[in-house]
Design a protein around this motif. Sequence first.
Motif, mmCIF file in Angstrom:
data_model
loop_
_atom_site.group_PDB
_atom_site.id
_atom_site.type_symbol
_atom_site.label_atom_id
_atom_site.label_comp_id
_atom_site.label_asym_id
_atom_site.label_seq_id
_atom_site.Cartn_x
_atom_site.Cartn_y
_atom_site.Cartn_z
ATOM 1 N N GLU A 29 0.998 -1.634 0.191
ATOM 2 C CA GLU A 29 0.124 -0.171 -0.088
ATOM 3 C C GLU A 29 0.654 1.298 0.231
ATOM 4 N N LEU A 30 1.824 1.167 0.543
ATOM 5 C CA LEU A 30 2.436 2.940 0.903
ATOM 6 C C LEU A 30 3.258 2.374 -0.788
ATOM 7 N N ARG A 31 4.006 1.653 -1.140
ATOM 8 C CA ARG A 31 4.739 1.573 -2.110
ATOM 9 C C ARG A 31 3.419 1.767 -3.534
ATOM 10 N N ARG A 35 4.080 5.474 -5.843
ATOM 11 C CA ARG A 35 3.798 5.075 -6.865
ATOM 12 C C ARG A 35 2.751 5.804 -7.420
ATOM 13 N N ASN A 36 1.501 6.478 -7.237
ATOM 14 C CA ASN A 36 0.646 6.737 -7.952
ATOM 15 C C ASN A 36 1.055 8.621 -7.874
ATOM 16 N N ASN A 99 -0.237 11.241 3.259
ATOM 17 C CA ASN A 99 -0.627 10.055 2.567
ATOM 18 C C ASN A 99 0.409 8.793 3.042
ATOM 19 N N LEU A 100 1.932 9.290 3.043
ATOM 20 C CA LEU A 100 3.289 8.581 3.018
ATOM 21 C C LEU A 100 3.061 8.502 5.037
ATOM 22 N N GLU A 101 3.684 9.547 5.159
ATOM 23 C CA GLU A 101 3.925 8.849 6.409
ATOM 24 C C GLU A 101 3.623 8.455 7.768
ATOM 25 N N ILE A 107 4.747 0.690 9.839
ATOM 26 C CA ILE A 107 6.288 0.379 9.434
ATOM 27 C C ILE A 107 7.256 0.315 10.442
ATOM 28 N N ARG A 108 7.007 1.431 10.017
ATOM 29 C CA ARG A 108 8.583 1.044 11.665
ATOM 30 C C ARG A 108 8.463 1.144 12.676
ATOM 31 N N GLN A 109 7.445 1.141 13.082
ATOM 32 C CA GLN A 109 7.222 0.932 14.576
ATOM 33 C C GLN A 109 6.669 -0.819 14.446
#
Length: 113
Positions: A29-31, A35-36, A99-101, A107-109
């Motif tokens: 989803e992040l990728r 990309r979008n 949207n990304l952060e 993910i980082r957590q």
Amino acid sequence: MSSSPTVPGRRQPTPQEFREMQDSAQFGELRSKFRNFAFPMSVAFFVWYILYVLLATFASDWMGTPVIGSINIGVIFGLAQFVTTFAITYIYIIYANKNLEPLQTAIRQKMEG
């Protein structure tokens, strides 16, 4: 061989955990969201840049048309390239923060605990 510095309260994920995260729906989803935004914006800017180059090459008389004093259409288009670059950067920062952060943080957590 030196190891990476460790931050208190964080653990170092294993290579296997990185591979699993890379294959996860969360990372997908992040990728996808990155990309979008990045691909269409990059294409749009590239087309705008190529238009500028083509006009400067094949419509140099028109680009040399004075607008205000010695400032001509070519100079305005050239400056617009810089303005466009800064605008895209600003738009990306807003998009990334919204949207990304949040996805990156989650993910980082998950990876670092």
